[in-house]
Design a protein around this motif. Structure first.
Motif, PDB file in Angstrom:
ATOM      1  N   LEU A  28      37.863  26.586  42.441  1.00  0.00           N
ATOM      2  CA  LEU A  28      37.607  26.328  43.868  1.00  0.00           C
ATOM      3  C   LEU A  28      37.553  27.617  44.686  1.00  0.00           C
ATOM      4  N   GLY A  29      38.341  28.615  44.246  1.00  0.00           N
ATOM      5  CA  GLY A  29      38.403  29.868  45.002  1.00  0.00           C
ATOM      6  C   GLY A  29      37.239  30.794  44.702  1.00  0.00           C
ATOM      7  N   ALA A  30      36.657  30.668  43.511  1.00  0.00           N
ATOM      8  CA  ALA A  30      35.605  31.624  43.138  1.00  0.00           C
ATOM      9  C   ALA A  30      34.398  30.926  42.496  1.00  0.00           C
ATOM     10  N   ILE A  31      34.563  30.446  41.271  1.00  0.00           N
ATOM     11  CA  ILE A  31      33.413  29.998  40.456  1.00  0.00           C
ATOM     12  C   ILE A  31      32.480  29.042  41.213  1.00  0.00           C
ATOM     13  N   ARG A  32      33.066  28.011  41.873  1.00  0.00           N
ATOM     14  CA  ARG A  32      32.200  27.027  42.515  1.00  0.00           C
ATOM     15  C   ARG A  32      31.399  27.637  43.668  1.00  0.00           C
ATOM     16  N   ASN A  33      32.010  28.614  44.350  1.00  0.00           N
ATOM     17  CA  ASN A  33      31.244  29.269  45.426  1.00  0.00           C
ATOM     18  C   ASN A  33      30.099  30.086  44.844  1.00  0.00           C
ATOM     19  N   TRP A  34      30.339  30.730  43.695  1.00  0.00           N
ATOM     20  CA  TRP A  34      29.252  31.490  43.069  1.00  0.00           C
ATOM     21  C   TRP A  34      28.088  30.551  42.782  1.00  0.00           C
ATOM     22  N   VAL A  35      28.446  29.378  42.242  1.00  0.00           N
ATOM     23  CA  VAL A  35      27.413  28.409  41.856  1.00  0.00           C
ATOM     24  C   VAL A  35      26.678  27.899  43.099  1.00  0.00           C
TER      25      VAL A  35
ATOM     26  N   PRO B  37      32.226  37.685  46.365  1.00  0.00           N
ATOM     27  CA  PRO B  37      32.903  36.406  46.571  1.00  0.00           C
ATOM     28  C   PRO B  37      34.136  36.267  45.668  1.00  0.00           C
ATOM     29  N   VAL B  38      35.299  36.213  46.283  1.00  0.00           N
ATOM     30  CA  VAL B  38      36.572  36.166  45.541  1.00  0.00           C
ATOM     31  C   VAL B  38      37.573  35.296  46.288  1.00  0.00           C
ATOM     32  N   GLY B  39      38.692  35.010  45.632  1.00  0.00           N
ATOM     33  CA  GLY B  39      39.819  34.341  46.282  1.00  0.00           C
ATOM     34  C   GLY B  39      40.603  35.366  47.095  1.00  0.00           C
ATOM     35  N   GLU B  40      41.489  34.824  47.923  1.00  0.00           N
ATOM     36  CA  GLU B  40      42.281  35.651  48.850  1.00  0.00           C
ATOM     37  C   GLU B  40      43.063  36.780  48.155  1.00  0.00           C
ATOM     38  N   ASP B  41      43.553  36.494  46.934  1.00  0.00           N
ATOM     39  CA  ASP B  41      44.405  37.482  46.245  1.00  0.00           C
ATOM     40  C   ASP B  41      43.664  38.785  45.917  1.00  0.00           C
ATOM     41  N   GLN B  42      42.338  38.763  45.980  1.00  0.00           N
ATOM     42  CA  GLN B  42      41.572  39.970  45.636  1.00  0.00           C
ATOM     43  C   GLN B  42      41.187  40.821  46.848  1.00  0.00           C
ATOM     44  N   LYS B  43      41.624  40.356  48.026  1.00  0.00           N
ATOM     45  CA  LYS B  43      41.234  41.042  49.266  1.00  0.00           C
ATOM     46  C   LYS B  43      41.643  42.516  49.242  1.00  0.00           C
ATOM     47  N   GLN B  44      42.860  42.762  48.818  1.00  0.00           N
ATOM     48  CA  GLN B  44      43.370  44.142  48.814  1.00  0.00           C
ATOM     49  C   GLN B  44      42.544  45.039  47.884  1.00  0.00           C
ATOM     50  N   HIS B  45      42.140  44.482  46.723  1.00  0.00           N
ATOM     51  CA  HIS B  45      41.320  45.276  45.796  1.00  0.00           C
ATOM     52  C   HIS B  45      39.953  45.609  46.394  1.00  0.00           C
ATOM     53  N   ILE B  46      39.405  44.681  47.161  1.00  0.00           N
ATOM     54  CA  ILE B  46      38.081  44.943  47.752  1.00  0.00           C
ATOM     55  C   ILE B  46      38.227  45.980  48.872  1.00  0.00           C
TER      56      ILE B  46
END
Ligand code: TYM
Length: 368
Positions: A58-65, A180-189
């Protein structure tokens, strides 16, 4: 046809000959440039760690699709990231195949997206080394994911420490505009942006500075056993997450046992009812209806009815994916073929970009 040209190119020892490679590169490069001119490029990655769950979905894969037609898409199975923690080689190979099937079964369409294995495109490692010289020890030490993963461990690999630098390389190698990522990856971006801006300032405008694409809903799916921690593969309690490969009875059981809050009302309130709010989010995402519609549906009903229906909705939502995974289980050769084709297309973008990087950083040594 374009595709036929690619498959017809001769291959030597699994890698293509230089001439054939140049033809292939040029063709894909032209196509890549065409696409880039019309649509913004997105890049995202997922680790083949096994136990892929509805948080990842829900956080990543489906948005990519869902967004495939809007962008020029590149999706990567990041095996080099997965080896930053202890692992077994045979196991990793299985998990890579599993992830490729999950992504294809979820709807990543190789006609509209490049899908490939990170370690197949050597430029990721090369660029990561160079970017490592632009990243600061202090900024990497502050990364939350590093602190979480290294916490309590006696020995922590340098690879785990440098993980976000490799992630930055993944993204900017392709000049991705959105991630496009989930919230937990914000800092890495955010770190990726800082490193990119620094590189461009030191060596001239070389890379696009990317932006995170984090949705308001679904970017942080919480654990079923604790609404204050995110759903995660590393939680030892399997009941804390619904995995994409769970059977209907496992899904029902996990949702039945999910923690709820005091009271009985199915109402969205992150402060007063964090556990129920998480379940409402999951419901609204799978049913593709708003949170208030979920509340309306369950006005006057209790947690029991709500959880029973939620389990059904999740089971039905995952069913088509699971059916396609079963089909792909029968045709591993097709999966290898698609991933290799993705490798060729990714390389065709990464190679010239890396040549440019070698040039601007003073690494190219030639008299031609
Ligand atoms: P990974 O494999 O841990 O997670 C893949 C994606 O799933 C999202 N995610 C979640 N979203 C909502 N709720 C959750 N509970 C949840 N858990 C995970 C993650 O945010 C991620 O989008 N470092 C990345 C992999 C990576 C990458 C990249 C991503 C490597 N290179 C370049 C983007 C661009 C990671 O740990 O993914």
């Amino acid at each position: 046809m374009f595709r036929a040209d690619i498959t017809a190119a001769p291959s030597i020892g699994g890698r293509r000959s230089n001439r054939a490679h140049t033809i292939v590169s040029t063709l894909w490069k032209e196509q890549a440039q065409d696409m880039a001119q019309t649509k913004p490029r997105v890049f995202s990655g997922i680790q083949p760690t096994g136990g892929t769950h509805i948080g990842n979905y829900l956080g990543a894969i489906r948005n990519w699709v869902d967004q495939q037609d809007m962008y020029d898409n590149i999706f990567c199975i990041v095996d080099l990231h997965a080896i930053t923690v202890p692992y077994e080689a045979g196991d990793l190979l299985e998990r890579k195949m599993d992830m490729a099937k999950i992504l294809l079964a979820s709807g990543i369409d190789p006609e509209r997206s490049i899908l490939f294995m990170q370690s197949d495109v050597r430029e990721h490692s090369e660029l990561a080394w160079i970017l490592g010289t632009q990243a600061m020890f202090g900024e990497l030490r502050r990364m939350t994911q590093f602190k979480e993963k290294s916490g309590g461990q006696e020995s922590v690999s340098v690879g785990l420490f440098g993980y976000p630098v490799l992630q930055a390389a993944d993204i900017i190698l392709y000049d991705a505009e959105k991630v496009p990522v989930g919230e937990d990856q914000k800092q890495h971006i955010e770190l990726t942006r800082d490193i990119t801006i620094r590189f461009n300032a030191n060596f001239g405008e070389t890379f696009v500075v990317p932006e995170p694409d984090i949705k308001k809903v679904g970017a942080r799916v919480m654990s079923l056993d604790d609404p204050f921690s995110k759903m995660s593969k590393s939680n030892p309690n399997e009941g804390s997450r619904v995995e994409l490969r769970d059977t209907p009875s496992q899904i029902s059981k996990k949702i039945r046992r999910a923690v709820t809050d005091s009271g009985s009302e199915v109402r969205y309130d992150e402060n007063e009812k964090p556990a129920v709010s998480n379940l409402i989010n999951i419901y609204s995402l799978f049913a593709r209806i708003s949170v208030s519609e979920v509340e309306e549906r369950y006005a006057g009903k209790g947690y029991g009815d709500f959880k029973k229906d939620l389990a059904e909705i999740v089971v039905e939502g995952l069913r088509p994916i699971q059916e396609r995974i079963t089909e792909l289980d029968e045709s591993p050769d097709e999966v290898y073929r698609l991933i290799d084709e993705g490798r060729q297309r990714a390389e065709a973008i990464a190679r010239p970009k890396m040549e440019r990087v070698r040039h601007v950083t003073g690494l190219t040594f030639t008299n031609s």
